[in-house]
Design an enzyme around this catalytic site. Structure first.
Site, PDB file in Angstrom:
ATOM      1  N   SER A 124      -6.935  -0.078   5.918  1.00 23.98           N
ATOM      2  CA  SER A 124      -6.504  -0.759   5.126  1.00 23.98           C
ATOM      3  C   SER A 124      -8.009  -0.394   3.956  1.00 23.98           C
ATOM      4  O   SER A 124      -7.288   1.060   4.216  1.00 23.98           O
ATOM      5  CB  SER A 124      -7.494  -2.619   4.991  1.00 23.98           C
ATOM      6  OG  SER A 124      -6.959  -3.275   4.296  1.00 23.98           O
ATOM      7  N   HIS A 151       0.438  -6.715   8.282  1.00 20.91           N
ATOM      8  CA  HIS A 151      -1.015  -6.088   7.698  1.00 20.91           C
ATOM      9  C   HIS A 151      -1.945  -4.886   8.503  1.00 20.91           C
ATOM     10  O   HIS A 151      -2.392  -4.437   7.970  1.00 20.91           O
ATOM     11  CB  HIS A 151      -2.292  -6.764   6.205  1.00 20.91           C
ATOM     12  CG  HIS A 151      -2.839  -6.010   5.781  1.00 20.91           C
ATOM     13  ND1 HIS A 151      -3.018  -3.979   5.420  1.00 20.91           N
ATOM     14  CD2 HIS A 151      -4.564  -5.768   5.829  1.00 20.91           C
ATOM     15  CE1 HIS A 151      -3.815  -4.013   4.849  1.00 20.91           C
ATOM     16  NE2 HIS A 151      -4.895  -4.979   4.724  1.00 20.91           N
ATOM     17  N   ASP A 186       4.121  -5.073   5.371  1.00 19.30           N
ATOM     18  CA  ASP A 186       2.960  -5.408   5.171  1.00 19.30           C
ATOM     19  C   ASP A 186       3.005  -6.138   3.456  1.00 19.30           C
ATOM     20  O   ASP A 186       3.292  -5.543   3.252  1.00 19.30           O
ATOM     21  CB  ASP A 186       2.177  -4.297   4.698  1.00 19.30           C
ATOM     22  CG  ASP A 186       0.402  -4.145   5.267  1.00 19.30           C
ATOM     23  OD1 ASP A 186      -0.140  -5.209   4.055  1.00 19.30           O
ATOM     24  OD2 ASP A 186       0.217  -3.327   5.316  1.00 19.30           O
TER      25      ASP A 186
END
Length: 734
Positions: free
Chosen positions: A605, A712, A680
């Site tokens: 991320s 995610h 995602d």
């Protein structure tokens, strides 16, 4: 001959011979024990990808739950399938409720039997309520042990979501699809009939600004405030479902930075009058409605209105009957951004005073506000962050958690509203989560530290330990773990940065080891804490076990270090963070056991953004990078988070150009693996695909892997595959 053997000198000789024999036996025993110990040490366990994937509970500390019995200072816990209780300091516990007792009560009340004890919230010493799931419906029930009764208060459909109970009225609000409902006794009230693009009673603004729900009961349960979000103006973003023979598009509403946002309103529904009104929050409609708070009078509701630029917050008061604006209680501004941590917390029984958490002097602190005089007073202060408001007691005290002892630790405090006297309740170093008793005299303290996997004890209001309730064994004591070290370095501006090194289990200081820099670097997270495994978790210890030095730095921009520390990233995400990470790398290179030619980076991320940024900007340092779910260009990220830190692409074109990675693939050198999940909804797939496309145009090679159908991150059984993939990539290339 025999007489000679009995002479004193011969007896001395016998003793010497016997002593020599005993010494040989002892030496043999010692050598045998050493061999056994060595053999045992060699047979220590090794962590596996399944261990690192949360798929093996045995490698995580066991826990035990305790809570107060109603308003008393007795606590309850489950042991041997019985709910038991005792007072702090008491040696033996007593049965409050067993499964057989509960089923006896159920049978007498014409109910089905229970297969397990429910989770009961105790409102008094003998009475509590619990939720029970059925096949077709769920119910809220009240158990009275003295009367031996179970009373069903209300029920609601099994498919209900966002279920929110009001304890005073025992009414339940819930959602099905886009609509909001109320269960009131035997009645089911449908509050909304929304079109497809309007959603009621759910979280809005993608759960930013401390928003974790969309239903807000008035204290007495007579009225219900709720969010209504119109997403018709937000662009549909396609996610692809490949589980059907012909893949199907599953569109989500995803407002990207600089594009049209959804419109949110706050409604108030009067349950008895069946009347619905909208709070008149004014123009422009593209603002954020946060920190929803009811006054204890049940007649006024408060909304923190944050402008889209997120640099101005007005905390406004509204009439819950007609929706009219009454007044602005306070106004906060910040040149970078204001991030409300709401809601407000009205003092028990007060209709005029509430406590608010604000970062007005550079750190989040508690402020006492008055809605009549509009005055505000700071309740505590210092160069530390209040991370959580924890409630009030009946003696005029406020409870909170802060970083006052250290940014690595979380401790529990009590401050008196009238005289400002402050008491630190928790004393053991580490990270604490505390539950006060109703009278504020005792506290159940759950904590963990670098040397305590998990423990629970009871403190009094002077911070003295009254009782030890539970301490978990170290589940990794029989595993080959390396040493973890926490240290600190200084950033370019002199601020302290914390570092963590995990060494391989068979560490040899005369060897040189490859390094994996595990990085996150973004807001709202600390990697390094005074908690079990220093916050590293099993995954990073698994990487260390496989022969790597695993290193982390909490750079400027990470959580809970104050305004100046965090906001340095504003309009230029990744830049100061990279400087701090490189400061950490230079510190690491001073270690004689580090191989400076074999350094890699790994992150997910924001960490994926950082791992990719470091690889492109410092290819001479980072031989390998693995980036999972990486933000590649902030113009593809959603409004609420993205615009807080970067403003809009129209307002900050230079910043977006500077931080974009899909225009810098010409800098790719060495080995780079990008991993993305195909569905995602947070960092959409377009980020990494745009990077791959640009790399192709620039004739650059990289490695790429996807996880179909995951969001995610990769969880469940497939996570072990992800960890194998990352580990093998580093082994092959580092």
């Amino acid at each position: 001959m025999e007489s000679k053997l009995r002479c004193p000198s011969d007896r001395n000789l016998q003793r010497k011979i016997k002593k020599i024999i005993n010494m040989k036996k002892l030496l043999f025993t010692v050598i045998t024990l050493m061999l056994i110990v060595t053999s045992f040490a060699q047979e220590k366990k090794f962590l596996t990808p399944d261990d690192a994937s949360y798929n093996n509970p045995a490698v995580y500390p066991k826990g035990m739950s305790f809570k107060w019995l109603g308003n008393t200072n007795k606590f309850v816990f489950i042991e041997n399938n019985e709910l038991r209780y005792r007072e702090p300091g008491e040696k033996s516990s007593h049965t409050l409720l067993s499964l057989d007792m509960l089923n006896g009560i159920a049978k007498d009340n014409g109910m089905d039997v229970f297969k397990e004890l429910p989770n009961i919230t105790w409102t008094s010493e003998n009475e509590g309520y619990f939720k029970w799931k059925g096949e077709e419906s769920n119910s809220i029930n009240i158990l009275n042990i003295n009367d031996k009764t179970i009373t069903k208060v209300t029920e609601y459909p099994a498919e209900a979501e966002n279920v929110t109970l009001n304890k005073a009225s025992m009414r339940v609000a819930y959602t099905i699809g886009n609509d909001l409902y109320i269960a009131n006794g035997n009645k089911q009230i449908r509050v909304t009939k929304n079109p497809e693009h309007v959603i009621a009673g759910q979280s809005v603004h993608r759960n930013e600004f401390a928003i974790d729900g969309g239903i807000f009961w008035s204290p007495d349960g007579s009225k219900l405030a709720y969010y209504s979000m119109d997403e018709s103006m937000v662009t549909d973003y396609p996610l692809v479902d490949i589980t059907t023979r012909i893949a199907e598009e599953k569109a989500i509403k995803y407002p990207m930075a600089g594009m049209a946002s959804h419109i949110v309103k706050l409604h108030v529904y009067n349950v008895d009058k069946k009347k619905d009104v909208v709070m008149k929050t004014g123009e422009p409609e593209e603002h954020y409605l946060t920190a929803i708070t009811w006054n204890n009078d049940n007649e006024r509701v408060y909304i923190g209105i944050l402008n889209r630029g997120q640099d101005t917050l007005n905390f406004n008061e509204y009439n819950a009957k007609n929706g009219k604006f009454i007044q602005t209680v306070f106004h906060d501004e910040d040149a970078q951004y204001v991030e409300p941590q709401g809601p407000a917390h009205f003092l028990p029984g007060s209709t005029t005073e509430f406590v608010w958490l604000a970062q007005r002097d550079g750190y989040y602190h508690l402020w006492l506000h008055n809605v009549e005089t509009l005055e505000a007073r700071q309740l505590e202060k210092g160069d530390y962050v209040v991370t959580e408001f924890n409630g009030f007691d009946d003696n005029g005290n406020v409870y909170y958690t802060s970083t006052e002892v250290s940014p690595l630790q979380r401790h529990f405090y009590m401050v008196n509203i009238a005289d400002g006297k402050k008491v630190r309740i928790t004393k053991q170093h580490g990270t604490h989560t505390v539950i006060p008793s109703k009278d504020g005299k005792l506290f159940i303290d759950y904590y963990t530290s670098t040397d305590v996997p998990r423990a629970v004890d009871i403190q009094d209001n002077q911070g003295r330990t009254i009782d030890y309730l539970f301490k978990a064994d170290n589940p990794l004591k029989d595993y080959n773990l390396g040493v973890t070290e926490i240290d600190s370095i200084k950033a370019e501006d002199g601020q302290m940065l914390y570092t963590r090194i995990i060494k391989p289990y068979n560490f040899d200081e005369n060897m040189k080891y490859p390094v994996i820099l595990y990085v996150y670097g973004g807001p709202h997270l600390q990697l390094i804490t005074d908690s079990w495994l220093a916050g590293a978790g099993i995954y990073l210890n698994y990487l260390a076990q496989e022969g790597f030095i695993v290193f982390s730095v909490d750079n400027r921009g990470s959580a809970d270090r104050g305004e100046a520390f965090e906001q340095v990233i504003h309009r230029q995400c990744g830049q100061m963070e990279m400087h701090d990470q490189m400061t950490g790398i230079e510190y690491l290179k001073t270690k004689p056991y580090v191989d400076p030619e074999r350094i890699g980076a790994d992150g997910w991320s924001y960490g994926g953004f950082m791992a990719t940024s470091l690889k492109l900007n410092y290819p001479e340092t980072f031989k390998v990078s693995v980036a999972g779910g990486p933000v590649i260009n902030w113009k593809y990220y959603e409004i609420m988070y993205g615009e807080r830190y970067m403003d809009t692409p129209q307002e900050n074109p230079e910043g977006y150009e500077l931080t974009a990675l899909d225009n810098k693939t010409d800098k790719i050198e060495g080995k780079l693996l990008i991993i993305h999940c195909t569905t995602d909804p947070t960092v959409v797939w377009q980020h990494s695909l745009s990077f791959v496309e640009n790399a192709i145009h620039n004739g650059k090679l990289l490695d790429y892997f996807v996880y179909p159908g995951h969001d995610h991150n990769v969880y469940g059984p497939d996570r072990a595959h992800l960890i194998k993939k990352i580990t093998e990539y580093f082994k092959e290339n580092l």
